[in-house]
Design an enzyme around this catalytic site. Sequence first.
Site, mmCIF file in Angstrom:
data_model
loop_
_atom_site.group_PDB
_atom_site.id
_atom_site.type_symbol
_atom_site.label_atom_id
_atom_site.label_comp_id
_atom_site.label_asym_id
_atom_site.label_seq_id
_atom_site.Cartn_x
_atom_site.Cartn_y
_atom_site.Cartn_z
ATOM 1 N N GLY A 97 0.813 -1.219 0.000
ATOM 2 C CA GLY A 97 0.000 0.000 0.000
ATOM 3 C C GLY A 97 0.839 1.258 0.000
ATOM 4 O O GLY A 97 0.514 2.239 -0.678
ATOM 5 N N THR A 119 -6.725 -14.702 -8.563
ATOM 6 C CA THR A 119 -6.510 -13.681 -9.584
ATOM 7 C C THR A 119 -6.445 -12.345 -8.872
ATOM 8 O O THR A 119 -7.302 -12.017 -8.057
ATOM 9 C CB THR A 119 -7.653 -13.660 -10.619
ATOM 10 O OG1 THR A 119 -7.645 -14.889 -11.343
ATOM 11 C CG2 THR A 119 -7.503 -12.492 -11.595
ATOM 12 N N LEU A 120 -5.417 -11.561 -9.178
ATOM 13 C CA LEU A 120 -5.219 -10.249 -8.575
ATOM 14 C C LEU A 120 -5.590 -9.175 -9.584
ATOM 15 O O LEU A 120 -5.217 -9.270 -10.753
ATOM 16 C CB LEU A 120 -3.758 -10.080 -8.162
ATOM 17 C CG LEU A 120 -3.194 -11.187 -7.274
ATOM 18 C CD1 LEU A 120 -1.694 -11.009 -7.087
ATOM 19 C CD2 LEU A 120 -3.920 -11.228 -5.944
ATOM 20 N N GLU A 121 -6.292 -8.160 -9.149
ATOM 21 C CA GLU A 121 -6.673 -7.025 -9.989
ATOM 22 C C GLU A 121 -5.809 -5.855 -9.532
ATOM 23 O O GLU A 121 -6.138 -5.173 -8.577
ATOM 24 C CB GLU A 121 -8.162 -6.722 -9.812
ATOM 25 C CG GLU A 121 -9.049 -7.937 -10.048
ATOM 26 C CD GLU A 121 -10.093 -8.105 -8.954
ATOM 27 O OE1 GLU A 121 -10.205 -7.243 -8.071
ATOM 28 O OE2 GLU A 121 -10.793 -9.124 -8.979
#
Length: 178
Positions: A97, A119-121
Site C-alpha cells: 500500500g 486472480t489479482l486485480e
Amino acid sequence: MILTGPAIAAARTAGDLTIDPYDPARLSPNAYDWRLGHRIRICETDLDAAAPTAFTEITLPCNGFVLEPGILYLGHTLEHTGSDRYAQLLNGDRTTGTLGIWVHVSAPLGHAGHAIRWTLEIRAAKAVRVYPGMTFGKLVFLRTYGAPASYQRHGLKYTHSEGIDTSRLYEELPGGPR
C-alpha cells in the site's frame, strides 16, 4: 472469527486448509503473507463487460517489471490456498500500500470449498517495480457459521480457477459475448 497465525498452522497440519507452497516463516499474528506469482496479464485497451477481455500476458522477469498508472494488470498469487471449513479474505498490506499498489480492485472473499490460485486485480498510483515472488499481501482465514455452503458444490463461474482469470460477466448478459 479470524484465525491467528498459530491457528492457521494448526489447521494446515490438521488438513483443514491448504497453503501451497507453505512457509511457516510467512505466518503473522492473524494472517499468512502471500506472494505475487510469476505471470501478469496487461489489459491496455478499453474494457467491455459484454465481451471477453483482451490482454497481453508476460512472465515477470527476475529483475522486476514496472507497473504503470492507468493500466489494469491481472496477476496471480504464488500460493494455492483453500479450505472446506474456512472462508478466506485476500488483502494487500502496508508494504504494498505504501508503494501505491492496490492488489485487488474487488473480490477479496474466497468462499469455503474454493481452493485456488487467486486472480489479482492490480493498479498502481505511480510507476513502481514489482518482482515475482515478492510479498504482496496478507491472507486471513475466517471461521464460518451456519450450514456449510460450498462454492465448489454450487458450480459457480470461477470454481476451477488455477491462475489468472479475466472477467466472464459476459456469460450472464443477454445475448452472450459480442
